[in-house]
Design a protein around this motif. Structure first.
Motif, PDB file in Angstrom:
ATOM      1  N   ASP A   1       0.815  -1.224   0.000  1.00  0.00           N
ATOM      2  CA  ASP A   1       0.000   0.000   0.000  1.00  0.00           C
ATOM      3  C   ASP A   1       0.845   1.270   0.000  1.00  0.00           C
ATOM      4  OD1 ASP A   1       0.958  -0.284   2.549  1.00  0.00           O
ATOM      5  OD2 ASP A   1      -0.886   0.349   3.538  1.00  0.00           O
TER       6      ASP A   1
ATOM      7  N   GLY B   1      -1.424   4.210  -3.218  1.00  0.00           N
ATOM      8  CA  GLY B   1      -2.831   3.959  -2.913  1.00  0.00           C
ATOM      9  C   GLY B   1      -3.763   4.834  -3.731  1.00  0.00           C
TER      10      GLY B   1
ATOM     11  N   ARG C   1      -8.015   5.654  -4.154  1.00  0.00           N
ATOM     12  CA  ARG C   1      -9.364   5.442  -3.611  1.00  0.00           C
ATOM     13  C   ARG C   1     -10.385   5.950  -4.629  1.00  0.00           C
ATOM     14  NH1 ARG C   1      -9.588   7.645   2.058  1.00  0.00           N
ATOM     15  NH2 ARG C   1      -8.533   5.697   2.548  1.00  0.00           N
TER      16      ARG C   1
ATOM     17  N   SER D   1     -15.887  -1.695   2.231  1.00  0.00           N
ATOM     18  CA  SER D   1     -15.096  -1.161   1.119  1.00  0.00           C
ATOM     19  C   SER D   1     -14.578  -2.354   0.328  1.00  0.00           C
ATOM     20  CB  SER D   1     -13.917  -0.364   1.715  1.00  0.00           C
ATOM     21  OG  SER D   1     -13.258   0.399   0.750  1.00  0.00           O
TER      22      SER D   1
ATOM     23  N   HIS E   1     -11.353  -3.817  -1.582  1.00  0.00           N
ATOM     24  CA  HIS E   1      -9.924  -3.554  -1.718  1.00  0.00           C
ATOM     25  C   HIS E   1      -9.273  -4.484  -2.733  1.00  0.00           C
ATOM     26  CE1 HIS E   1      -9.536  -1.824   2.654  1.00  0.00           C
ATOM     27  NE2 HIS E   1     -10.477  -1.241   1.955  1.00  0.00           N
TER      28      HIS E   1
ATOM     29  N   GLU F   1      -2.478  -0.289  -4.200  1.00  0.00           N
ATOM     30  CA  GLU F   1      -3.691  -0.666  -3.465  1.00  0.00           C
ATOM     31  C   GLU F   1      -4.843   0.203  -3.971  1.00  0.00           C
ATOM     32  OE1 GLU F   1      -4.370  -1.384   1.135  1.00  0.00           O
ATOM     33  OE2 GLU F   1      -4.848   0.702   0.683  1.00  0.00           O
TER      34      GLU F   1
ATOM     35  N   GLN G   1      -8.782   1.082  -3.326  1.00  0.00           N
ATOM     36  CA  GLN G   1      -9.959   0.946  -2.460  1.00  0.00           C
ATOM     37  C   GLN G   1     -11.148   1.524  -3.214  1.00  0.00           C
ATOM     38  OE1 GLN G   1      -9.160   3.128   1.159  1.00  0.00           O
ATOM     39  NE2 GLN G   1      -7.580   1.709   1.840  1.00  0.00           N
TER      40      GLN G   1
ATOM     41  N   ARG H   1     -15.256   2.297  -2.918  1.00  0.00           N
ATOM     42  CA  ARG H   1     -16.382   2.339  -1.965  1.00  0.00           C
ATOM     43  C   ARG H   1     -17.424   3.356  -2.423  1.00  0.00           C
ATOM     44  NH1 ARG H   1     -12.652   5.256   2.705  1.00  0.00           N
ATOM     45  NH2 ARG H   1     -11.764   3.195   2.887  1.00  0.00           N
TER      46      ARG H   1
END
Ligand code: GTP
Ligand code: MG
Length: 226
Positions: free
Chosen positions: A98, A101, A103, A144, A146, A165, A167, A169
């Motif tokens: 990670d 990262g 998101r 979430s 991942h 990584e 994520q 959501r």
């Protein structure tokens, strides 16, 4: 800019006996971070392209926003210590998934699975691990999706596989996670137990609402087709 204490901790961690090597270290560390940032750019572009394509015509964008970050040096050192690994750049690459990262915030739960599916199918992306905290929420209520992926990044005379990584959501899950995160990083919090229970209740309400919103959207879309 790094704080003075952070710099001292980094020097101590990597060069306990040879602090004069700090400049070599800074160069190599920056080089590694440049590689992680390149990997982020590459994966981010892939996500943006999918979002553009899926938004063509009257369709709504599946993605509301994309955020990215590289892990701070101090957090990298803390994580290596937690794993009882030596603080070298090689152990960073081998053990931390990670450092880079991304998101992705979506409106609806089905967008999350569509996106992850499309990314997984791209032939230069290798999925290393999946943790589906939507189907299997954490006991505290965290939800979430991942993914740890590996992408090739091309440099002047080498190709390197870099891990990122991702994520994914909903906006509601993200709202919850940011408040829960705020509590997690406060020590000596009063009524911690009560707050934990309240957060869990909110997480369950949010999960129900996310499902309900999806059902309503499907009803609206069905009407549009008629
Ligand atoms: P880390 O050591 O924290 O990276 O966890 P991990 O390697 O076991 O991976 P996991 O997939 O469980 O978590 C990765 C990241 O997801 C974390 O660094 C957080 O950003 C986020 N995350 C995981 N669990 C929680 C949680 O309970 N609350 C919040 N707010 N975020 C979480
Ligand atoms: Mg992490």
């Amino acid at each position: 800019m790094l704080e003075k204490e952070e710099k001292a901790e980094i020097i101590k961690a990597f060069f306990p006996d040879e602090p004069e090597k700090i400049f070599d270290y800074i160069f190599l560390f920056n080089e590694l971070m440049m590689k992680y940032n390149s990997a982020i750019r590459e994966v981010k572009t892939k996500i943006e392209i999918l979002n553009d394509e899926l938004s063509l015509g009257n369709r709504n964008n599946p993605i509301l926003s994309i955020q990215s970050r590289t892990k701070k040096p101090v957090s990298i050192i803390q994580k290596l210590k937690k794993l009882s690994k030596p603080t070298t750049l090689d152990t960073v690459v081998e053990n931390l998934n990670d450092v880079a990262g991304i998101r992705i915030i979506c409106s609806f739960i089905d967008d999350i699975y569509r996106l992850s599916d499309m990314l997984s199918k791209q032939d230069d992306i290798t999925v290393i691990a999946i943790k589906d905290y939507i189907k299997n929420p954490k006991p505290n209520g965290y939800r979430s999706y991942h993914m740890i992926v590996e992408v090739p990044v091309f440099f002047s005379n080498s190709k390197q596989l870099m891990r990122v990584e991702i994520q994914i959501r909903t906006v509601a899950m993200d709202f919850w996670a940011s408040l829960e995160h705020r509590m997690k990083y406060k020590s000596n919090i009063e009524n911690a137990e009560e707050i934990t229970t309240e957060l869990k209740e909110c997480a369950d309400v949010i999960a129900k609402t996310d499902m309900h919103m999806l059902e309503i959207r499907n009803k609206i879309d069905k009407n549009e087709l008629q």
